[in-house]
Design a protein around this motif. Structure first.
Motif, PDB file in Angstrom:
ATOM      1  N   TYR A 131       8.418  -9.477  -3.015  1.00  0.00           N
ATOM      2  CA  TYR A 131       7.256  -9.119  -2.205  1.00  0.00           C
ATOM      3  C   TYR A 131       6.108  -8.631  -3.090  1.00  0.00           C
ATOM      4  CZ  TYR A 131      10.061  -9.021   2.132  1.00  0.00           C
ATOM      5  OH  TYR A 131      10.855  -9.344   3.217  1.00  0.00           O
ATOM      6  N   ASP A 132       4.891  -8.985  -2.696  1.00  0.00           N
ATOM      7  CA  ASP A 132       3.709  -8.340  -3.245  1.00  0.00           C
ATOM      8  C   ASP A 132       3.365  -7.191  -2.310  1.00  0.00           C
ATOM      9  OD1 ASP A 132       2.757  -9.999  -5.610  1.00  0.00           O
ATOM     10  OD2 ASP A 132       3.037 -11.548  -4.084  1.00  0.00           O
ATOM     11  N   VAL A 133       3.374  -5.969  -2.841  1.00  0.00           N
ATOM     12  CA  VAL A 133       3.280  -4.761  -2.024  1.00  0.00           C
ATOM     13  C   VAL A 133       2.053  -3.959  -2.434  1.00  0.00           C
ATOM     14  CG1 VAL A 133       4.418  -2.591  -1.398  1.00  0.00           C
ATOM     15  CG2 VAL A 133       5.781  -4.666  -1.733  1.00  0.00           C
ATOM     16  N   THR A 134       1.357  -3.432  -1.435  1.00  0.00           N
ATOM     17  CA  THR A 134       0.231  -2.519  -1.659  1.00  0.00           C
ATOM     18  C   THR A 134       0.573  -1.164  -1.051  1.00  0.00           C
ATOM     19  OG1 THR A 134      -1.382  -4.322  -1.610  1.00  0.00           O
ATOM     20  CG2 THR A 134      -2.211  -2.089  -1.229  1.00  0.00           C
ATOM     21  N   LEU A 176       2.937   1.513   2.915  1.00  0.00           N
ATOM     22  CA  LEU A 176       3.326   0.375   2.091  1.00  0.00           C
ATOM     23  C   LEU A 176       3.312  -0.869   2.974  1.00  0.00           C
ATOM     24  CD1 LEU A 176       5.196   2.996   1.215  1.00  0.00           C
ATOM     25  CD2 LEU A 176       6.319   1.316  -0.242  1.00  0.00           C
ATOM     26  N   THR A 177       2.596  -1.896   2.556  1.00  0.00           N
ATOM     27  CA  THR A 177       2.591  -3.175   3.258  1.00  0.00           C
ATOM     28  C   THR A 177       2.796  -4.285   2.247  1.00  0.00           C
ATOM     29  OG1 THR A 177       0.177  -3.296   3.101  1.00  0.00           O
ATOM     30  CG2 THR A 177       1.099  -2.384   5.133  1.00  0.00           C
ATOM     31  N   GLY A 178       3.468  -5.352   2.691  1.00  0.00           N
ATOM     32  CA  GLY A 178       3.700  -6.443   1.755  1.00  0.00           C
ATOM     33  C   GLY A 178       4.273  -7.663   2.424  1.00  0.00           C
ATOM     34  N   THR A 179       4.209  -8.787   1.709  1.00  0.00           N
ATOM     35  CA  THR A 179       4.743 -10.063   2.202  1.00  0.00           C
ATOM     36  C   THR A 179       5.516 -10.745   1.076  1.00  0.00           C
ATOM     37  OG1 THR A 179       2.707 -11.226   1.599  1.00  0.00           O
ATOM     38  CG2 THR A 179       2.883 -10.403   3.867  1.00  0.00           C
ATOM     39  N   SER A 180       6.476 -11.569   1.473  1.00  0.00           N
ATOM     40  CA  SER A 180       7.238 -12.352   0.513  1.00  0.00           C
ATOM     41  C   SER A 180       6.846 -13.815   0.619  1.00  0.00           C
ATOM     42  CB  SER A 180       8.740 -12.213   0.773  1.00  0.00           C
ATOM     43  OG  SER A 180       9.117 -12.929   1.937  1.00  0.00           O
ATOM     44  N   ARG A 213       7.926  -9.740   5.947  1.00  0.00           N
ATOM     45  CA  ARG A 213       6.854  -8.743   5.943  1.00  0.00           C
ATOM     46  C   ARG A 213       7.475  -7.349   5.976  1.00  0.00           C
ATOM     47  NH1 ARG A 213       5.674 -11.851  10.213  1.00  0.00           N
ATOM     48  NH2 ARG A 213       5.693 -10.093  11.686  1.00  0.00           N
ATOM     49  N   SER A 235      -0.972  -1.621  -6.571  1.00  0.00           N
ATOM     50  CA  SER A 235      -0.393  -2.909  -6.188  1.00  0.00           C
ATOM     51  C   SER A 235       0.876  -3.124  -6.996  1.00  0.00           C
ATOM     52  CB  SER A 235      -1.377  -4.047  -6.451  1.00  0.00           C
ATOM     53  OG  SER A 235      -2.526  -3.903  -5.640  1.00  0.00           O
ATOM     54  N   TYR A 236       1.918  -3.616  -6.338  1.00  0.00           N
ATOM     55  CA  TYR A 236       3.233  -3.730  -6.957  1.00  0.00           C
ATOM     56  C   TYR A 236       3.827  -5.116  -6.719  1.00  0.00           C
ATOM     57  CZ  TYR A 236       3.131   1.437  -6.813  1.00  0.00           C
ATOM     58  OH  TYR A 236       2.799   2.755  -6.948  1.00  0.00           O
TER      59      TYR A 236
END
Length: 466
Positions: free
Chosen positions: A360-363, A370-374, A379, A426-427
């Protein structure tokens, strides 16, 4: 598989974690308590009657071992504490403690005399503390109340591979060995039933000695039957034999083609592997792998691999140039090794994964959200409050998994945790099935330049809310 080396031995022998003194040492000015002598057993018949009990469990900084604590309140309002610590490894860590608390605090020496544990039972249901281990290291612990069938069990395994177990809280376990798996159920005292379908890690990671042999065990069972660690009971109360159990990596549903999640032998490190089939018939397959122990620098592991291969075997160098991975892909999982710079190869096993697993790219924003998608369409949406992170994972199939998860870097009080752990940034992170683990780093992870900020979340110690 490689031969075991000093880099690849359980904690009680030799481990890289001995180098983590800065990250795990308890701060000066900690609990000032009188040390209780080692003692075992449940006490004499003249002791006050037990009127209420609570169970706690949780992790140890820089170690794959876990701590189980049972608090018994007695009719005279005194409180007795019983503690069990193990990593479920052959010749690994296994210690037992018991004694009477002073107020809300305890400090106990193990029955073996080789370890000391101390902590404070807070009204909030948490137990911060520390553990001094046989290897001479001192590490922080962070315990929470158990839920969803978790706790300390007495387990019997018979010669036919049949498992039966009970806990003081009234939970029950029934299972059967089936090759490299153990399958069955855990029934919590409140009637909830959880499927137990776990890999025997001694077999899939080739420990050299097979666990889960016939015998009588003192065991941990994780929330929702996520894991089982155990040691055979010794001849005297509070002592242990050589037998062990190490069950982990639950079988999951909603499997995603080519996604595998796993562990390295005798390490904290976890990894996610993503294998894609050829874009054109006869072309090469692509693979990416993300390996990390979820621990901060200077000793944390974080490596990203990407490349192409033909057939079932791949061999890659990480983007940083500091590690190699070799693997063989099959329908039942990926086996192979990871070799970090200047270290011996570490065997790996990763099983087929689903239920939200992926990279996942996570913010993380200033409010702690924390929000993110793969890439697979998963999600995540979480909010951190202190060291507890609540939220949900929505799988590519649309299933919503509500999760409560632990920020281990903060909970285990690593140095500078407030400045590096799940802070706005950003992670690139990977998520295990059902978000048992969420592990990531800031920076350009894919190019081998991971930053210092870290996501290190673990829900094995705080159970999912549903």
């Amino acid at each position: 598989m490689s031969t075991s080396s000093a880099r690849d031995l359980p904690l009680a022998s030799t481990s890289r974690r001995q180098l983590l003194q800065r990250a795990t040492a308890v701060a000066a000015g900690g609990l000032a308590l009188s040390l209780l002598p080692a003692c075992g057993g449940g006490g004499s018949a003249d002791e006050p009657e037990v009127v209420a009990t609570r169970e706690f469990w949780g992790p140890i900084a820089g170690s794959p071992a876990l701590v189980s604590l049972r608090e018994a309140t007695r009719s005279d309002q005194s409180k007795r504490v019983e503690v069990f610590v193990t990593d479920g490894f052959p010749n690994g860590l296994a210690e037992s403690f018991s004694g009477v608390m002073t107020g809300t605090e305890f400090e106990l020496r193990s029955v073996s005399g080789n370890a000391v544990i101390k902590g404070t039972l807070n009204e909030t249901g948490s137990v911060p503390g520390s553990l001094s281990l046989p290897d001479g290291s001192q590490r922080n612990i962070a315990l929470k109340l158990t839920r969803l069938g978790a706790g300390r069990y007495d387990i019997e395994v018979d010669g036919a591979g049949r498992w039966t177990g009970t806990s003081p809280a009234g939970h029950r376990l029934a299972a059967q060995t089936d090759g490299n798996l153990v399958k069955g159920t855990v029934t919590a005292a409140d009637g909830q039933t959880f499927a137990l379908e776990l890999h025997d890690m001694s077999r899939v990671l080739a420990f050299g000695t097979n666990g889960s042999q016939a015998g009588s065990y003192t065991a941990f069972v994780g929330p929702r039957a996520y894991s089982v660690f155990a040691r055979t009971k010794g001849t005297a109360e509070g002592t242990f034999g050589a037998g062990f159990v190490n069950l982990d990596l639950p079988i999951t549903s909603e499997l995603l083609p080519g996604i595998f999640f796993g562990r390295l032998r005798f390490q904290n490190d976890v990894l996610l592997i993503d294998v894609n089939e050829p874009a054109i018939a006869g072309g090469p397959r692509s693979v990416r792998a993300y390996v990390s122990d979820g621990e901060p620098e200077p000793a944390g592991d974080v490596e990203w691999f990407r490349g192409e291969f033909s057939g079932d075997r791949f061999a890659l160098t990480s983007a940083s140039g500091n590690a190699q991975i070799e693997g063989t892909v099959s329908a039942t999982g990926v086996t192979g090794t990871v070799t970090y710079k200047d270290r011996q190869p570490l065997p790996l096993f990763a099983g087929p994964a689903g239920e939200g697993a992926g990279v996942y790219d996570v913010t993380v924003d200033a409010s702690g959200r924390l929000t993110g998608t793969s890439e697979e369409g998963g999600r995540l949406d979480f909010t951190r409050t202190g060291f507890v992170v609540d939220g949900k994972i929505t799988t590519p199939a649309g299933t919503v998994l509500e999760v409560r998860i632990y920020d281990l870097v903060r909970a285990l009080r690593y140095p500078d945790a407030d400045q590096i752990a799940t802070v706005p940034d950003s992670y690139v992170a990977f998520v295990s099935p059902r978000a048992r683990y969420i592990v990531g780093r800031s920076g350009d992870v894919r190019s081998g330049s991971a930053g210092l900020n870290i996501i290190g979340l673990d829900s094995a110690c705080i159970a999912p809310t549903r």
